[in-house]
Design a protein around this motif. Structure first.
Motif, PDB file in Angstrom:
ATOM      1  N   ILE A 385      44.115  -5.554   9.768  1.00 43.22           N
ATOM      2  CA  ILE A 385      43.663  -6.701  10.427  1.00 43.22           C
ATOM      3  C   ILE A 385      43.743  -7.368  11.463  1.00 43.22           C
ATOM      4  O   ILE A 385      43.810  -7.897  12.044  1.00 43.22           O
ATOM      5  CB  ILE A 385      42.974  -8.267   9.496  1.00 43.22           C
ATOM      6  CG1 ILE A 385      43.264  -8.022   8.060  1.00 43.22           C
ATOM      7  CG2 ILE A 385      42.331  -8.583   9.895  1.00 43.22           C
ATOM      8  CD1 ILE A 385      42.904  -9.340   6.962  1.00 43.22           C
ATOM      9  N   GLY A 386      42.374  -6.544  12.218  1.00 43.30           N
ATOM     10  CA  GLY A 386      42.990  -6.037  13.475  1.00 43.30           C
ATOM     11  C   GLY A 386      41.542  -6.565  14.535  1.00 43.30           C
ATOM     12  O   GLY A 386      41.081  -7.700  14.122  1.00 43.30           O
ATOM     13  N   PRO A 387      41.393  -6.676  15.455  1.00 47.51           N
ATOM     14  CA  PRO A 387      40.775  -7.921  16.609  1.00 47.51           C
ATOM     15  C   PRO A 387      39.086  -7.406  15.861  1.00 47.51           C
ATOM     16  O   PRO A 387      38.772  -8.606  16.319  1.00 47.51           O
ATOM     17  CB  PRO A 387      40.761  -7.002  17.838  1.00 47.51           C
ATOM     18  CG  PRO A 387      42.125  -6.634  18.163  1.00 47.51           C
ATOM     19  CD  PRO A 387      42.372  -6.212  16.923  1.00 47.51           C
ATOM     20  N   GLU A 388      39.326  -6.390  15.498  1.00 49.47           N
ATOM     21  CA  GLU A 388      37.631  -6.730  15.136  1.00 49.47           C
ATOM     22  C   GLU A 388      37.404  -6.980  13.270  1.00 49.47           C
ATOM     23  O   GLU A 388      36.460  -6.941  13.312  1.00 49.47           O
ATOM     24  CB  GLU A 388      36.741  -5.443  14.731  1.00 49.47           C
ATOM     25  CG  GLU A 388      36.850  -4.618  16.505  1.00 49.47           C
ATOM     26  CD  GLU A 388      35.851  -5.541  17.302  1.00 49.47           C
ATOM     27  OE1 GLU A 388      34.616  -6.430  16.682  1.00 49.47           O
ATOM     28  OE2 GLU A 388      36.339  -5.772  18.738  1.00 49.47           O
ATOM     29  N   GLY A 389      38.570  -7.423  12.844  1.00 51.96           N
ATOM     30  CA  GLY A 389      38.638  -8.105  11.733  1.00 51.96           C
ATOM     31  C   GLY A 389      38.654  -6.684  10.822  1.00 51.96           C
ATOM     32  O   GLY A 389      39.075  -5.642  10.909  1.00 51.96           O
ATOM     33  N   PRO A 390      38.915  -7.277   9.117  1.00 53.63           N
ATOM     34  CA  PRO A 390      39.008  -5.890   8.147  1.00 53.63           C
ATOM     35  C   PRO A 390      37.673  -4.798   7.966  1.00 53.63           C
ATOM     36  O   PRO A 390      36.744  -5.042   8.522  1.00 53.63           O
ATOM     37  CB  PRO A 390      39.139  -6.546   7.301  1.00 53.63           C
ATOM     38  CG  PRO A 390      38.412  -8.205   6.880  1.00 53.63           C
ATOM     39  CD  PRO A 390      37.918  -8.400   8.843  1.00 53.63           C
ATOM     40  N   PRO A 391      38.197  -3.453   7.590  1.00 52.66           N
ATOM     41  CA  PRO A 391      37.022  -2.629   7.654  1.00 52.66           C
ATOM     42  C   PRO A 391      35.825  -3.267   6.914  1.00 52.66           C
ATOM     43  O   PRO A 391      34.894  -2.503   7.400  1.00 52.66           O
ATOM     44  CB  PRO A 391      38.265  -1.393   6.487  1.00 52.66           C
ATOM     45  CG  PRO A 391      39.282  -2.110   6.271  1.00 52.66           C
ATOM     46  CD  PRO A 391      39.407  -3.059   6.519  1.00 52.66           C
ATOM     47  N   ALA A 392      36.322  -3.968   6.009  1.00 54.23           N
ATOM     48  CA  ALA A 392      34.684  -4.668   4.973  1.00 54.23           C
ATOM     49  C   ALA A 392      34.221  -5.290   6.260  1.00 54.23           C
ATOM     50  O   ALA A 392      32.153  -5.909   6.136  1.00 54.23           O
ATOM     51  CB  ALA A 392      34.871  -5.266   3.941  1.00 54.23           C
ATOM     52  N   ALA A 393      34.592  -5.583   7.477  1.00 55.23           N
ATOM     53  CA  ALA A 393      33.835  -6.869   8.420  1.00 55.23           C
ATOM     54  C   ALA A 393      33.154  -5.840   9.291  1.00 55.23           C
ATOM     55  O   ALA A 393      32.136  -6.223  10.121  1.00 55.23           O
ATOM     56  CB  ALA A 393      34.330  -7.850   9.329  1.00 55.23           C
ATOM     57  N   ALA A 394      32.927  -3.936   8.989  1.00 54.70           N
ATOM     58  CA  ALA A 394      32.557  -3.437   9.971  1.00 54.70           C
ATOM     59  C   ALA A 394      31.073  -3.682   9.539  1.00 54.70           C
ATOM     60  O   ALA A 394      30.874  -3.957   8.481  1.00 54.70           O
ATOM     61  CB  ALA A 394      33.279  -1.929  10.206  1.00 54.70           C
ATOM     62  N   PRO A 395      29.934  -3.590  10.547  1.00 52.56           N
ATOM     63  CA  PRO A 395      28.526  -3.414  10.608  1.00 52.56           C
ATOM     64  C   PRO A 395      28.591  -1.308   9.240  1.00 52.56           C
ATOM     65  O   PRO A 395      29.170  -0.752   9.697  1.00 52.56           O
ATOM     66  CB  PRO A 395      28.091  -2.901  11.737  1.00 52.56           C
ATOM     67  CG  PRO A 395      28.616  -2.470  12.295  1.00 52.56           C
ATOM     68  CD  PRO A 395      30.615  -2.818  12.291  1.00 52.56           C
TER      69      PRO A 395
END
Length: 403
Positions: A385-395
């Motif tokens: 989980i990087g600074p942009e969040g987990p992969p499911a959080a991507a638009p």
């Protein structure tokens, strides 16, 4: 990755110890299959050396990721005004890896020499046509040396696997975590819709307070004489009027409007408390995860200290007796047993920290609203989980243009 000493290594040590106990007891006859056991021990020792080489290769492969995580942890502490020195730094990790490779090469050379000596002794017995039992003293001496080398090899294996163990990185700011939760949490969406619905109730109550101006029109048509069906226009009446109902006369509606305002403010405060509670949970989880990462490194250092303690106790046990005495120190054996027990305790604590960290990662994925389950209902690990969040959080990806 937390099986620091392989079960095959422990079984080999137990087998060597069992044979050594028989060789040291002059009243006990050596087993008939002693030669076969020696061949099996030699094969398993060679297998242990190969396993140790694989562990060193896995450590080399894991070092870049370990350096990356350590730099991130140290950077976060420096940003908070806390400098970290010693354990938990990249320099300390590289120094341990260098010592490990040196010790592993030295022990592998010594163990190989002991195996060669065993092979030479077997060939000598075969050439002289003597059973191996005739070389009991030489075998006991070689097995004593081999037992000590196996213990040190097990400790080197534990050190290699100890520095190979890693945690799945989590580097997420609380503010970004709150944004992800606001976008993905279903209960947050429901709370937001409940607040909007309460706001609409105000408009409905206000609509009932508006003035009403009604245009009324009524009339009747009378009959002439005694004939009940003889209707005539002159006997009819028409009435036209206006009915105006002002808000000043609507007491119940005014009370309903005030109640709607109060209910909206209460729902608004509840919604703000709901958001603050989620933010607090996310901050606590992220702090617990960062603390778990540091505790993992501290516990790794504790396991390393326990390994060093076992090594020192083993050296003390092998130290020759003092001049004029025939016995070792009274506490040498006890110290080794206590050191081995402490090593097991530290390994269990090390594994327990990893378990707690994984539970925190699962809770974070749940609190973010991005948790996904497979058809069996088992959590799908999102990984790093990087600074942009987990992969499911991507638009979501934009829709492709239809032909």
């Amino acid at each position: 990755q937390f099986d620091l000493i392989a079960p095959a290594t422990t079984q080999l040590q137990e087998q060597v110890t069992a044979v050594l106990e028989v060789l040291r007891d002059p009243e006990e006859e050596p087993p008939m299959d002693l030669a076969q056991q020696l061949e099996e021990i030699q094969d398993r020792c060679n297998g242990l050396l190969n396993t140790l080489r694989q562990d060193q290769q896995q450590l080399r492969a894991a070092l870049p990721e370990r350096r990356k995580n350590l730099r991130r942890l140290v950077r976060s502490r420096i940003l908070d005004g806390q400098r970290i020195e010693g354990i938990g730094t990249v320099e300390e990790l590289d120094h341990r890896a260098m010592l490990l490779h040196h010790d592993a090469a030295h022990l592998a050379e010594q163990t190989t020499a002991s195996l060669v000596d065993l092979d030479v002794l077997q060939q000598r017995a075969h050439q002289e046509g003597q059973p191996l039992a005739r070389f009991r003293l030489q075998l006991a001496e070689l097995f004593t040396q081999l037992s000590s080398q196996l213990l040190r090899l097990a400790l080197v294996q534990a050190r290699a696997r100890l520095d190979t163990a890693t945690l799945v990185p989590v580097d997420l700011a609380p503010e970004r975590a709150l944004e992800i939760a606001r976008e993905h949490r279903l209960d947050w969406m429901n709370a937001r819709m409940a607040l909007v619905d309460q706001w609409r109730q105000i408009e409905l109550a206000a609509n009932r307070l508006r003035s009403d101006l009604d245009l009324t029109f009524s009339g009747d048509l009378g009959t002439v004489g005694d004939n009940p069906v003889k209707f005539r226009g002159p006997n009819g009446q028409l009435r036209l009027g206006l009915a105006w109902d002002t808000p000043l006369t609507r007491l119940l509606e005014r009370n309903d409007y005030r109640a709607a305002l109060i209910a909206y403010q209460r729902a608004r405060r509840d919604y703000m408390a709901f958001e603050d509670r989620i933010y607090q949970n996310l901050r606590d989880l992220l702090r617990s995860i960062e603390l778990g990462q540091w505790n993992f490194e501290v516990r790794r250092a504790a396991v390393l200290v326990a390994i060093t303690r076992v090594d020192v106790a083993q050296l003390n046990l092998e130290r020759p007796p003092k001049a004029g005495t025939l016995q070792l120190g009274a506490n040498a054996a006890r110290d080794l047993v206590e050191a081995l027990s402490d090593l097991l305790t530290q390994q269990n604590a090390f594994l327990s920290l990893w378990t707690g960290y994984e539970a925190d990662r699962m809770s974070l994925d749940f609190e973010l609203g991005t948790m996904q389950l497979d058809p069996r209902g088992v959590w799908i690990d999102p990984g790093e989980i990087g600074p942009e969040g987990p992969p499911a959080a991507a638009p979501p990806a934009p829709w492709a243009n239809l032909p």
